[in-house]
Scaffold this motif. Structure first.
Motif, PDB file in Angstrom:
ATOM      1  N   ARG A  25       0.845  -1.200   0.000  1.00 18.35           N
ATOM      2  CA  ARG A  25       0.000   0.000   0.000  1.00 18.35           C
ATOM      3  C   ARG A  25       0.876   1.244   0.000  1.00 18.35           C
ATOM      4  NH1 ARG A  25      -4.495  -1.434   4.691  1.00 18.35           N
ATOM      5  NH2 ARG A  25      -5.400  -3.269   3.650  1.00 18.35           N
ATOM      6  N   GLU A  26       0.270   2.360  -0.393  1.00 19.03           N
ATOM      7  CA  GLU A  26       1.008   3.612  -0.366  1.00 19.03           C
ATOM      8  C   GLU A  26       1.350   3.973   1.073  1.00 19.03           C
ATOM      9  OE1 GLU A  26      -0.632   6.849  -2.481  1.00 19.03           O
ATOM     10  OE2 GLU A  26      -0.870   5.737  -4.364  1.00 19.03           O
ATOM     11  N   SER A  27       2.560   4.509   1.268  1.00 21.59           N
ATOM     12  CA  SER A  27       3.017   4.850   2.617  1.00 21.59           C
ATOM     13  C   SER A  27       4.193   5.812   2.510  1.00 21.59           C
ATOM     14  CB  SER A  27       3.435   3.592   3.379  1.00 21.59           C
ATOM     15  OG  SER A  27       4.030   3.922   4.616  1.00 21.59           O
ATOM     16  N   THR A  28       4.406   6.564   3.589  1.00 20.32           N
ATOM     17  CA  THR A  28       5.590   7.423   3.663  1.00 20.32           C
ATOM     18  C   THR A  28       6.632   6.839   4.610  1.00 20.32           C
ATOM     19  OG1 THR A  28       4.567   8.727   5.425  1.00 20.32           O
ATOM     20  CG2 THR A  28       4.266   9.509   3.147  1.00 20.32           C
ATOM     21  N   ASP A  29       6.355   5.661   5.167  1.00 18.79           N
ATOM     22  CA  ASP A  29       7.314   5.014   6.062  1.00 18.79           C
ATOM     23  C   ASP A  29       8.454   4.382   5.259  1.00 18.79           C
ATOM     24  OD1 ASP A  29       5.740   5.655   8.232  1.00 18.79           O
ATOM     25  OD2 ASP A  29       4.629   3.753   8.140  1.00 18.79           O
TER      26      ASP A  29
ATOM     27  N   LEU B 249      10.781   1.450   3.890  1.00 15.68           N
ATOM     28  CA  LEU B 249      10.455   0.054   3.587  1.00 15.68           C
ATOM     29  C   LEU B 249      11.698  -0.643   3.065  1.00 15.68           C
ATOM     30  CD1 LEU B 249       8.417  -2.296   3.022  1.00 15.68           C
ATOM     31  CD2 LEU B 249       8.091  -1.254   0.752  1.00 15.68           C
TER      32      LEU B 249
ATOM     33  N   ASN C 104       5.072   5.608  -4.595  1.00 13.78           N
ATOM     34  CA  ASN C 104       4.777   6.055  -3.224  1.00 13.78           C
ATOM     35  C   ASN C 104       4.441   4.910  -2.280  1.00 13.78           C
ATOM     36  OD1 ASN C 104       5.023   8.857  -3.939  1.00 13.78           O
ATOM     37  ND2 ASN C 104       2.976   8.745  -4.872  1.00 13.78           N
ATOM     38  N   LYS C 105       5.140   3.794  -2.461  1.00 14.37           N
ATOM     39  CA  LYS C 105       4.965   2.674  -1.547  1.00 14.37           C
ATOM     40  C   LYS C 105       5.785   2.852  -0.280  1.00 14.37           C
ATOM     41  CE  LYS C 105       2.495   0.495  -4.653  1.00 14.37           C
ATOM     42  NZ  LYS C 105       1.053   0.243  -4.491  1.00 14.37           N
ATOM     43  N   ALA C 106       6.724   3.832  -0.301  1.00 13.97           N
ATOM     44  CA  ALA C 106       7.562   4.081   0.864  1.00 13.97           C
ATOM     45  C   ALA C 106       8.191   5.463   0.739  1.00 13.97           C
ATOM     46  CB  ALA C 106       8.661   3.036   0.964  1.00 13.97           C
TER      47      ALA C 106
END
Length: 390
Positions: free
Chosen positions: A290-294, A296, A319-321
């Motif tokens: 999923r899309e995330s700003t964390d 990875l 924008n998966k990470a």
């Protein structure tokens, strides 16, 4: 002519008697001997030195120091000793064949094109000759035919010592201005050249002259060639290789080039299709997140460096990470290929920090970096998370 240099009186000298005039340690575990006369040719003019034995002691090298010939020996001999020199005849004769063949070819090039031989080296695997002008492949074939015709004609190889007046009247090749007694080697209808090397007495002894390769070199060309026995051995080895390739490809000898071309085309087509499948696989792998700003980090075992980079690019561009890392390898080998991607953090700085902690190598741009880590998975994961905890 210096009569103490027996190889000038007859290049066919295989053994000779001499007196050791002096012998001293070289400082590197060998001894340097001077003889009252010698049949060993000293290195010079592009031709290697002779080897052999002196009273059973190995002669490891032969060189000139001024007008003196120095023989490097594996063990000392007492000055005043009467010694028998035995020359490695196969090596000597090979060199005579190569040198005579080079004269024929260089002379024909000079006569036909006016080019000079500006470089000559008789190596252990091939003879190289440099000419200061271009030659086309078609002209090269013609030169090779003419050179071998000179061999078939079996004309004498003449050695001349003309006086100054005679020398001035001769049209001969020379790489430098010469003074004093000049030794001229003449091959009728092929070459006339100032030379201090050893040669066969008749061109037929050259056997064959084979040009192996031609490359562009310093505004001219560099040819590699072989003559006589060495040309035969080279052909034998090449034919064995070609037969082996023929068997591997299940193709007749005459079909080998076409078979190799087909194999290359098939391989390129296969690589293209594998590349497309790999791209599809990377897209499927990236789609599972999923899309995330964390940050990875993903570990895979069988991705090549291109696929590792492609996977990391997909993760951060989709924008998966906030920062994406993909590593491929295993703890058994202790090495992982890595790729780092982000538009939020400088990947050059991150790569440098991780390389320092994980015995890594590599780098890149602010958006993408790649390289290798020599560390285990747990250490890589911990270091990545700590360095991206911003």
């Amino acid at each position: 002519m210096d009569k103490s240099r027996l190889y000038y009186q007859t290049p066919y000298v295989k053994s000779f008697m001499c007196t050791v005039e002096r012998c001293e340690a070289s400082g590197k575990g060998t001894w340097l001997a001077v003889l009252n006369q010698t049949g060993f040719y000293p290195e010079g003019g592009g031709q290697p030195f002779d080897t052999g034995t002196l009273n059973g002691v190995a002669v490891q090298s032969v060189n000139e120091r001024g007008d003196v010939i120095i023989h490097e020996l594996a063990a000392p001999l007492e000055p005043g000793t009467l010694a028998e020199g035995i020359i490695d005849w196969q090596k000597r004769y090979d060199n005579m064949q190569q040198h005579t063949g080079e004269h024929i070819l260089s002379g024909l090039v000079h006569r036909r094109f006016g080019y000079d031989n500006v470089g000559f080296h008789m190596g252990s695997e091939e003879v190289t000759v440099d000419f200061n002008g271009p030659i086309t492949p078609e002209q090269l074939d013609q030169l090779e035919n003419e050179a071998n015709q000179a061999v078939y004609d079996n004309v004498p190889v003449k050695v001349l010592y003309p006086d100054k007046e005679e020398l001035d009247s001769l049209d001969y090749r020379s790489k430098k201005e010469l003074t004093g007694l000049v030794r001229i080697v003449e091959i009728p209808d092929a070459d006339m050249c100032a030379c201090c090397g050893t040669h066969v007495e008749n061109t037929g002894e050259v056997g064959i002259i084979k040009i192996r390769t031609m490359i562009h070199y310093k505004g001219g060309v560099r040819l590699s060639m072989l003559c006589g026995r060495r040309a035969l051995l080279d052909y034998r080895d090449r034919l064995k290789d070609e037969i082996r390739i023929s068997n591997l490809l299940s193709a007749k000898l005459v079909q080998v080039p076409d078979a190799v071309e087909k194999l290359k085309n098939d391989s390129q087509d296969r690589e293209f299709r594998i590349g497309k499948l790999g791209s599809s696989l990377m897209a499927l792998k990236a789609a599972q997140f999923r899309e995330s700003t964390d940050p990875l980090i993903v570990f895979e075992e069988d991705l090549n460096p291109v696929q590792v980079r492609q996977y990391a690019t997909l993760l951060y561009e989709q924008n998966k990470a906030g920062v994406a890392a993909v590593c491929s390898g295993n703890d058994r080998e202790g090495e992982y290929h890595y790729a780092l991607g982000s538009s939020r953090m400088d990947m050059r700085a991150l790569s440098k920090a991780l390389n320092s902690r994980l015995n890594g190598r590599g780098g890149g741009s602010s958006l993408m970096a790649q390289g290798t880590f020599r560390a285990e998975r747990a250490a890589i994961e911990a270091a990545f998370l700590e360095e991206t905890d911003i």
